[in-house]
Each structure stands twice: as C-alpha cells, then as structure tokens.
Design a protein around this motif. Structure first.
Motif, PDB file in Angstrom:
ATOM      1  N   ARG A  94      37.023 -28.100 -15.281  1.00 25.26           N
ATOM      2  CA  ARG A  94      37.648 -26.989 -15.996  1.00 25.26           C
ATOM      3  C   ARG A  94      39.090 -27.278 -16.385  1.00 25.26           C
ATOM      4  NH1 ARG A  94      35.220 -23.828 -11.564  1.00 25.26           N
ATOM      5  NH2 ARG A  94      33.228 -23.003 -12.260  1.00 25.26           N
ATOM      6  N   SER A  95      39.853 -27.849 -15.466  1.00 30.61           N
ATOM      7  CA  SER A  95      41.273 -28.054 -15.752  1.00 30.61           C
ATOM      8  C   SER A  95      41.511 -29.209 -16.720  1.00 30.61           C
ATOM      9  CB  SER A  95      42.049 -28.306 -14.450  1.00 30.61           C
ATOM     10  OG  SER A  95      41.618 -29.490 -13.828  1.00 30.61           O
TER      11      SER A  95
ATOM     12  N   ALA B 111      41.336 -22.266  -6.494  1.00 31.18           N
ATOM     13  CA  ALA B 111      42.091 -23.255  -7.257  1.00 31.18           C
ATOM     14  C   ALA B 111      41.404 -24.611  -7.220  1.00 31.18           C
ATOM     15  CB  ALA B 111      43.512 -23.374  -6.710  1.00 31.18           C
ATOM     16  N   CYS B 112      40.796 -24.929  -6.068  1.00 32.61           N
ATOM     17  CA  CYS B 112      40.123 -26.224  -5.936  1.00 32.61           C
ATOM     18  C   CYS B 112      38.932 -26.339  -6.873  1.00 32.61           C
ATOM     19  CB  CYS B 112      39.677 -26.454  -4.493  1.00 32.61           C
ATOM     20  SG  CYS B 112      38.802 -25.055  -3.752  1.00 32.61           S
ATOM     21  N   ALA B 113      38.307 -25.205  -7.220  1.00 36.01           N
ATOM     22  CA  ALA B 113      37.135 -25.244  -8.104  1.00 36.01           C
ATOM     23  C   ALA B 113      37.481 -25.809  -9.464  1.00 36.01           C
ATOM     24  CB  ALA B 113      36.546 -23.845  -8.250  1.00 36.01           C
TER      25      ALA B 113
ATOM     26  N   VAL C  51      35.909 -24.904  -2.298  1.00 41.40           N
ATOM     27  CA  VAL C  51      35.970 -24.567  -0.878  1.00 41.40           C
ATOM     28  C   VAL C  51      35.753 -23.075  -0.644  1.00 41.40           C
ATOM     29  CG1 VAL C  51      37.499 -24.480   1.142  1.00 41.40           C
ATOM     30  CG2 VAL C  51      37.362 -26.553  -0.216  1.00 41.40           C
ATOM     31  N   ALA C  52      36.153 -22.235  -1.590  1.00 41.60           N
ATOM     32  CA  ALA C  52      35.942 -20.798  -1.416  1.00 41.60           C
ATOM     33  C   ALA C  52      34.456 -20.490  -1.236  1.00 41.60           C
ATOM     34  CB  ALA C  52      36.501 -20.034  -2.613  1.00 41.60           C
TER      35      ALA C  52
ATOM     36  N   LYS D 112      42.783 -18.120 -13.168  1.00 38.34           N
ATOM     37  CA  LYS D 112      43.266 -19.480 -13.402  1.00 38.34           C
ATOM     38  C   LYS D 112      42.151 -20.500 -13.204  1.00 38.34           C
ATOM     39  CE  LYS D 112      47.839 -18.212 -11.649  1.00 38.34           C
ATOM     40  NZ  LYS D 112      48.730 -18.264 -10.478  1.00 38.34           N
ATOM     41  N   ALA D 113      41.291 -20.240 -12.221  1.00 40.99           N
ATOM     42  CA  ALA D 113      40.246 -21.205 -11.878  1.00 40.99           C
ATOM     43  C   ALA D 113      39.032 -21.104 -12.790  1.00 40.99           C
ATOM     44  CB  ALA D 113      39.814 -21.011 -10.430  1.00 40.99           C
ATOM     45  N   LEU D 114      38.652 -19.881 -13.166  1.00 44.11           N
ATOM     46  CA  LEU D 114      37.380 -19.677 -13.853  1.00 44.11           C
ATOM     47  C   LEU D 114      37.542 -19.268 -15.308  1.00 44.11           C
ATOM     48  CD1 LEU D 114      35.678 -17.676 -10.960  1.00 44.11           C
ATOM     49  CD2 LEU D 114      35.347 -20.091 -11.502  1.00 44.11           C
TER      50      LEU D 114
END
Length: 968
Positions: free
Chosen positions: A320-321, A629-631, A640-641, A872-874
C-alpha cells in the motif's frame, strides 16, 4: 550457566536478559539463520562491556555485537551473548565543523545523524537502504556503502578513528599513525602493541604482500568486504604504498565485530550535496539492454546509478505505501535504471540532464526515460529502498534468499558477469531477482528457494558455490557491502586463496586469541547450510484460526513473511507511524519484527497444546496499539493488529475472558443502555467519587474522563433537513456506527447536514461494526456481527449506493477484517468495494466535478489535520486534505503525527496510560500545542479527538463538522 548469568546480571549497570522471549527475539537477524543465544545484554557503559568481555573469556562464550540487527548474512546470529548497544550507546559526542568530523557512539542511527548535521551543512555519505534505522556501529562492522558510494565512497573511507575495547579488556584507539608513532606504541608491552607488531611483521613480508595483490579483488572494485581488508593496509608507505600513515580502523571496518568491541567512532563528513537534482529513469524491455547502458551512463558524474528488475517492481504493486511511489513506471519494464545528477543551479542541472539524455538516446536501448525532480526523486528512492523488504511479499515458502546477493565486479565486467550468472541460474531452473547498485558493479542477485526443503538447501549451497567461482573468475568481491557473516565466510579460502585465508586467521588470533568476538564469522566459519530459521523437511504445524489467513497460507506463514529488514525500528523522527510502542520503549519486543518473530517461534515450538497460550506472546502483543501502520509500512505487509486479534481470541479461549476486556468489548451495549438515561449516566461518569470507583473497578486510568453518552433521533433530523433542501444528486448511505450513534452525535448531525446541503439523497444505516470486539479478541462476536451486517451491505452494493463512514476504525473494518471473518468471499469483496470513508467519497466527487468551492464560505481559516491510523494504513491522508482545501481561503496542512497513542481502549487502560500519553507526546501534542489558538484542529477518529483533548486541552473537530459549518 544460568546461575553464572544471574550473577553477571547483578554486576552490570545495564540489563542482561536470559528469558526465552528475549533469546527468541535475538535468535535471528535479517538473514536466513537462527541461533538461540545464551543471553541478551544491554550495556550502559564501557565498564559493562569490559565485564561482558571478562565473563566471555572466563567461560569461553562468544559475544555477538548488535545494533539494528538488519544484517543479511547472519552477522548478528550466534549462540553466545548478544550485546545490543542500540539502547544506550546512542550519543552524538562531538562535532568538529572545521575538520568536518563527528564522533558518535555505535547506536546512533544514520539518518538521525544526518538530521543533526544538516544545519551545519554537513552529512555522512554512505546511504544504505536501511538508513532510517541502521546504526553507525553496524555500518562500520559491515563497511556499508549504499546508493551514493559512486560519489561519496564507503564507510571505510570515512573512518577517522575507532575507540575500542580489546579482548583482554584494555582500551585502544585505532587511527592514522605515522611510522614514528607506531614505533612508540610498539615499544611498549601492551596488548595493543602486540597487535601492531604482529601485523607489521606479517605485512612486511613481500611474499605475503604479493599473495594479497594476486588474490584479492580488483582494486577498482570499491565495494569489497572480502575477509579483513589487509589489501587496504598495503596502501600505507610503511608497507610500500603511498599513504604516509597506517590506520587499523580501516581493518576493523568490515570485520563484523570479530576483532574488537567498538565504543566510539569518529567519521569524516562531506558537504551537503548540491541543492538541485534530477533523476532520469530509463526503462528497458530486456535485462541485457539495461546492463549495456551502465558503462556509458557512468561516464557522467552521477550521484547514483541503481537498477531494479521486474520481480522487484511487481512486488511494489501489492504494498500500500509503495504503490503510490510507482508513479514514474511506464509500461511493464524488464528492468530500469535510476540515474541521478545534481547541480547548484537550474542552468547547470539542465545541462547535466541534457548530456545524460544525449548518451541515453545515442544508445537507443531504453524505451522510456522520464525525468523526475524534487520530492518525486525521494519517492523513487523510497521505492528502491523498499525493494529487499518487498521480496518478503512472496506468498508461501518459496523466498528470494540472500546468499549470492552481494557480488561486486568491475563495471566493465558487469554485462559479461551477468550473462554467465544467468546461464548458471538457468542450469538450476532458477529465475533470479536482479537488484543492483549498477554504477558500482554490485548486484543483489537472489535465487528463489524453499529452505524448509532439503533439496533446495542443497541448491542453496550449490548455487552459492558456483557463483563464488564465477565471481573469483572475474576477480570480483563475493561480498560488496552486506558482509561475509555465516553465508559467505566459508568461501573465503576460494575467494582470496588458502594462504591469505591463513593470514586472516592469524590476524584474528592477534586481536582475539580466545575467540570471544563474534565467533563463526569470517574465519573458522559456521557452515552456511545449517542453523536455518526453519527445521529442514519438518512437518508443517497445522494451526487452526477463526480468522481467515489463506492469503498468506495460514497464520504461521503470515508471521514468517517478516524477513527481519527492521523497517519497524525507525524512530518517531522518521516518516510514518510504525511502530508507536517501539518509538516510546526502544525495545525490540515492541517492534513489528519482534512480534512476528515471537509468534513464529512460539507457534513453531509451542510449550503447550495451544501454541497461542503463551506468556511470551502475551507480553509481546501487550503494547501493540493495533494501529495497523505495519499493514502498509512494513515492506512484507505483516499486519500485527490482525495477528494480535487472533492471538487474543486463542489465548482467551484457553484462559478465559477478563472482566475489563468484556467491559470494553461490550462497550456498545453498555452505551446503548446508558443512552436510555443519558443525564444520569453522564452524572455518574462525571462524579469525582462514583467515576473514580468505576475507573478503579474496571482498570481504567484515573487520569481519563469517561466518554459521555447521548440519545438522538437521526432519522427525524434527516427528515427535517431533507425537507428544506433540493435533492439533485445520487443516493448515498450514511453509516451511523456505534461511536456516532451514542458518543459523537454532533458528528453524525454534521455529516447529514453536509451531505444534504451538497444535494445528496441520504439513507441511514445503523450497525455495530464489531471494532470493540476485534480489538479485545472477541472474534466469535465480531464474526456474528459481520454476518449480520453483510446482508444489508451487499444489498447496498447491488443497488450501487455507496456506504459512507465517519469513524475510520468502524467503516474500514468492512474493507479489512470482514474479509477474514466472512466465509462468502464474493460478498466480502463487494462490501469492501462499496464502503468508503466519507472523505474518500467527497474527494472523488470533487475530482468528478460534482462539488466545488461555490458551496462553501470564503472566510479564511487555518486547519491542521491529524488523521486516524487506520485511514493512513488502509486509505490515504490526501482525501481529507483535499476536501478541507475546498473552501477557497482555507489553508490546510497535515500534521506529521504518527499514532495519537489512544488506540481505542488502549489509552484508557491503567497500565497503558503512560505509554499512550508518551506516544502522543512524541509528535502530535507538540504540533497541536505549537498551533495558534485560532487554528482549527481536524481529527476524524473519535479516540484521536479524546487523546488530543487529554494531551493538549484543545478541541479537535471531525472534517465533516468543519465543512458543515463552512456551508453557505
């Protein structure tokens, strides 16, 4: 041994960990190897290090130095005591601006050092892909170089002096010494003197010097870490070279901590690069065409010349990032070159670009060559930096493994070397990954193997052996910058000859006669095809989960996706939110890597029938804020979530569900009851006595205020507003989630007013998302809610009515966790594709021309945005920025804030309150406090708004509330 280690614990000023959790966390680095250490030490002082050395010498155990643990060859893996200096040896000691030199401790992070140096117009040049978390000590140990070496050299070129502790516990500083200075040192009877005398005697021998010249890599290959750099020492006039001095610091650089323990490093700095840069990115249909262009383009003064192939580029499509950083990629290139030039003014830069483009056009080999400027260059570099980590995205057990990934040959040999290398790989039925510092002749070539299978382990050795022989044929270096470690050390006799290898062994004995410093590396090496992360030909553990991890072939392989690259060890001074708890604690167990490694370790080697029933896992997941954020930021997309949600469920199934967990999980039901009598409920919550009793009984931090509950008829409100407006646009579904329904009714009212005011037909959808159940591991309840909600959500999708959400953690669960909870994958995909943050929908409508500034006020306002972590992550932050920029005179900026620290119930929990506030205090609170009182603070997360108030006493508003107030 544990009794002896317990005594050592008491003697150290720092810490010594001997429990199973820490030993498992430090059993791996970013390589394919795993060795369980005896203990993990965190020394606070030189005296601590001396005590560790004394202990190691007395009890014949090794000391494995470690900083960020991002080594790819197994340098940080060993069965002795791992000595982690990243926690306490982090001081920038002195800067000499006249000499352009800086003295640091080994735990200083490279990019953070350069942040410190920037105001002085200086920087440290070597620039690895791990620069935002790698530390100077590790860079010295590996002689790191990175993308800019063709312009600024390698770490060895920057060594002024190294202060060390030797294997006898004495201190020594290695720096440039003249012949007379050496004579004075050698006249003493110190251990340091014996080292100098022994090396001087060795290198004064002409036969030895000639053997070094004959067998070591070509001098033109600047990136070479083949064994100890004795060939560098021959450049001193003492041994017949031209340099007036001898600096043994150059020998220690690249020695992987096998000769001495470094405590201070003085580096030579460079002036900051020219301010203006341009990057030409040449695209090729074939790898051969790409390699043929390297020699001609290197005739120009390039800042960097980097190559990426199709395999790496394809990996970026699924991250994603990094997806947004692919903007410059045209078509589907087999390979591309990133060519950067710099200049001090625009005219000079334009001239450099034109000259480079003329060379490219003359060759005619590339089919596209876009030119990037400014921030776009940084995006391209970030894409390239993420490359190695992105290889972990390969689903399943086949992985691009590090073994031959660090070969370096002379630039003029590059094309022929690659040609022969390709034939070797074809012979093994391999399609390799090509990823290169092409301008330096260094290639990160990786075979794709399954090291869980004996057959591929055999290939691992065979391929490495054949490529070592090929590299020797071209008189190249088998290790350009990643080091010998475990994976390449046993090939040193082949690479430099038996006589030179025996010389290295003698040098090791002069420095470390008891073999306590990082044994098994460089000389007397561990076998390269043993001690892997995974048992070979094992029966794969079968682990049942409630959530669906089939996209990773199960939860164990989801954890195994972590390749140890350590992106999660970057601090709050860098961009991104990963990992907020680590930002505060600086503890490896609180990183994404630490959590993934622990899950892998304790599920693979469980102590109980239920592998999740582990106190070690409970500890590593405890400070996870589930920010996700790790995703997106983890190159391997280790989420990790989601792993934590599954862990909590499995652990609680064995150990019971605690009262506080139930209170938070069933918070919506409690709020629903409380909303029947909101006045009484809020009076109790706000009462100093009763509120305190409730908090104490439920384990809530006394410093927190319990959120007020409300009762409101949104249907009636919608009807009243709709009757007053002219509806002309499409129908949308406004999702009234559990937070909006009972806690944030003003946000719901503002959203209705905004949508109707903009001309949309609105239907309301009331549902509990299941976020509170997910966060506390009540997965059965979350699954039931997902199944209950899916019917209406699918119906909305079929009708083409987009579902718009206000609370990111609620609506984005429809796009994320529901895919793992719902058995009907077609339904879950249709739901995911039809559910949006309200900001996403409005931003798209602006782009489509359906909304413009004419709807809004022309009054001026300054707005600072803090966006929810799940957004931010998704999703992305730009959608919020875009909609708040719609009013003509609104000046909007996004706070680089990371995680707020509240994370739903996390920040309310008594034992997590301090961590929560410390997370907010890193970036968010200072940014809000520095904003003028007139500045509007925007935050779309309910937890975020509460945290901002608790941390700054400023009231933040949801973006839709700001826009609703701005309607004409």
């Amino acid at each position: 041994m544990n009794i002896l280690l317990s005594h050592l614990q008491l003697e150290l000023e720092g810490e010594l960990q001997i429990d199973d959790l820490y030993k498992s966390l430090y059993a791996t680095d970013a390589s394919v190897y795993r060795k369980i250490p005896l203990a993990v030490a965190f020394p606070k002082s030189k005296e601590d290090i001396k005590k560790l050395i004394g202990f190691a010498k007395e009890h014949k155990v090794g000391l494995i130095p470690r900083t960020a643990g991002t080594s790819l060859a197994g340098q940080c893996v060993g069965d002795g005591i791992v000595v982690d200096v990243s926690r306490y040896f982090t001081e920038i000691i002195h800067l000499d601006t006249e000499k352009k030199q800086v003295t640091v401790q080994p735990g200083v992070i490279r990019d953070e050092l350069n942040l410190y140096l920037k105001p002085f117009g200086l920087f440290f040049g070597p620039n690895t892909s791990t620069s935002n978390r790698c530390m100077i000590g590790g860079m010295v140990g590996n002689n790191s170089s990175g993308t800019t070496s063709i312009q600024y050299g390698v770490t060895r070129d920057k060594i002024v002096s190294l202060k060390t502790i030797l294997s006898d516990g004495s201190e020594a500083e290695f720096k440039a010494r003249t012949a007379s200075e050496l004579a004075k040192i050698e006249s003493s009877d110190s251990f340091e003197a014996s080292i100098y005398k022994s090396i001087s005697k060795e290198l004064a021998n002409n036969d030895i010097k000639n053997e070094i010249i004959k067998e070591f890599p070509k001098p033109s290959i600047h990136r070479r870490n083949t064994g100890y750099a004795v060939d560098e020492l021959l450049k001193s006039e003492i041994f017949g070279g031209e340099r007036p001095t001898l600096n043994l610091g150059e020998l220690l650089c690249g020695s992987e901590g096998t000769l001495a323990f470094t405590t201070e490093i003085t580096l030579q700095l460079d002036d900051l690069p020219p301010k203006l840069s341009a990057m030409v990115v040449t695209h090729y249909h074939t790898l051969e065409d790409c390699l043929m262009d390297v020699v001609p383009v290197m005739e120009h003064s390039l800042q960097l010349c980097e190559m990426m192939d199709k395999v790496i580029l394809d990996c970026t499509k699924n991250n994603r990032s990094q997806l947004a950083n692919r903007f410059f990629v045209e078509g589907d290139p087999a390979a591309l070159l990133m060519l950067q030039v710099s200049a001090d003014d625009e005219h000079a830069l334009e001239t450099e670009v034109k000259k480079l483009m003329a060379t490219i056009e003359k060759s005619g080999l590339s089919y596209a060559s876009p030119v990037l400027f400014g921030e776009n260059i940084n995006k391209a570099i970030e894409l390239r930096k993420a490359g190695l980590g992105l290889l972990g995205n390969i689903v399943g057990d086949m992985k691009a493994v590090a073994c031959i990934e660090d070969t370096a040959v002379a630039v003029e040999d590059l094309k022929d070397f690659i040609g022969e290398f390709t034939q070797i790989m074809k012979g093994y039925g391999q399609s390799a990954v090509y990823y290169a510092h092409a301008g330096a002749g260094e290639l990160h070539l990786r075979p794709i193997l399954n090291l869980k299978k004996r057959g591929d382990v055999t290939l691992f050795r065979q391929i490495t052996t054949d490529v070592a022989k090929l590299t020797k044929k071209y008189k190249g270096s088998f290790s350009g910058e990643h080091g010998d470690g475990i994976v390449r050390a046993e090939f040193l006799p082949l690479m430099i000859g038996e006589r030179n290898y025996e010389l290295l062994k003698r040098i090791k004995s002069y420095f470390d006669p008891h073999n306590i410093f990082n044994p098994g590396k460089i000389v007397d090496a561990y076998p390269m095809d043993e001690s892997f992360r995974y048992e070979i030909d094992r029966n794969e553990p079968e682990i049942e989960t409630l959530m669906d991890f089939s996209d990773s072939e199960g939860i164990l392989k989801a954890a195994e996706k972590c390749n140890g690259s350590g992106d999660c060890r970057k601090t709050h001074l860098m961009n991104g939110a990963m990992c907020p708890s680590y930002h505060v604690t600086k503890n490896e167990k609180d990183t994404t890597r630490g959590r993934a490694n622990a899950l892998r370790e304790f599920l693979t080697n469980p102590k109980k029938t239920n592998g999740f029933d582990s106190q070690e896992l409970k500890e590593v997941f405890d400070l996870c804020l589930s920010c996700k954020a790790c995703a997106s930021e983890c190159p391997s997309n280790v989420d990790v979530a989601t792993l934590k949600a599954e862990f909590l469920y499995q652990y609680q199934e064995s150990n019971g569900y605690p009262l506080r967990g139930k209170l938070f999980a069933y918070n919506t039901q409690l709020n629903k009851i409380g909303s029947k009598v909101p006045g009484l409920t809020n009076a109790v919550y706000g009462s100093k006595f009763l509120g305190k009793v409730l908090k104490k009984a439920s384990g809530v931090a006394l410093e927190r205020e319990l959120p007020k509950v409300y009762s409101f008829n949104f249907d009636k409100y919608l009807q009243n507003i709709s009757n007053q407006k002219d509806i002309k646009k499409q129908k949308v579904v406004l999702y009234i989630d559990e937070f909006t329904n009972y806690l944030d009714i003003e946000v719901g009212k503002d959203a209705i007013a905004l949508l109707v005011g903009l001309g949309y037909e609105v239907e309301l959808f009331y549902a509990e998302s299941g976020r509170t159940f997910l966060s506390k591991g009540f997965l059965k309840q979350a699954k039931r809610l997902a199944e209950k909600n899916s019917g209406k959500l699918v119906d909305f999708a079929k009708k083409g009515w987009p579902v718009l959400g206000l609370e990111p953690s609620a609506v984005l669960s429809f796009r994320d966790e529901y895919k793992r909870l719902l058995a009907n994958k077609e339904a879950s995909e249709s739901i995911a594709n039809n559910c949006f943050l309200i900001e996403e929908f409005l931003a798209n409508e602006i782009q489509e021309g359906n909304i413009d500034a004419s709807f809004f006020t022309e009054v001026s306002a300054d707005i600072k945005i803090h966006n929810h972590c799940h957004q931010k992550a998704l999703s992305n932050q730009k959608v919020t920025f875009d909609i708040l920029n719609l009013p003509k005179n609104y000046k909007v900026t996004i706070i680089s804030s990371g995680c707020c620290g509240m994370a739903g119930s996390f920040g309310y929990e008594r034992e997590h309150y301090e961590t929560s506030m410390n997370v907010g205090g890193l970036k968010l609170f200072p940014a809000v406090n520095n904003a003028s009182p007139e500045t509007i603070i925007a935050a779309n997360g309910t937890s975020c708004r509460h945290q901002i108030f608790d941390g700054t006493k400023r009231i933040a508003q949801h973006p839709v509330s700001i826009l609703a107030k701005a309607l004409k």
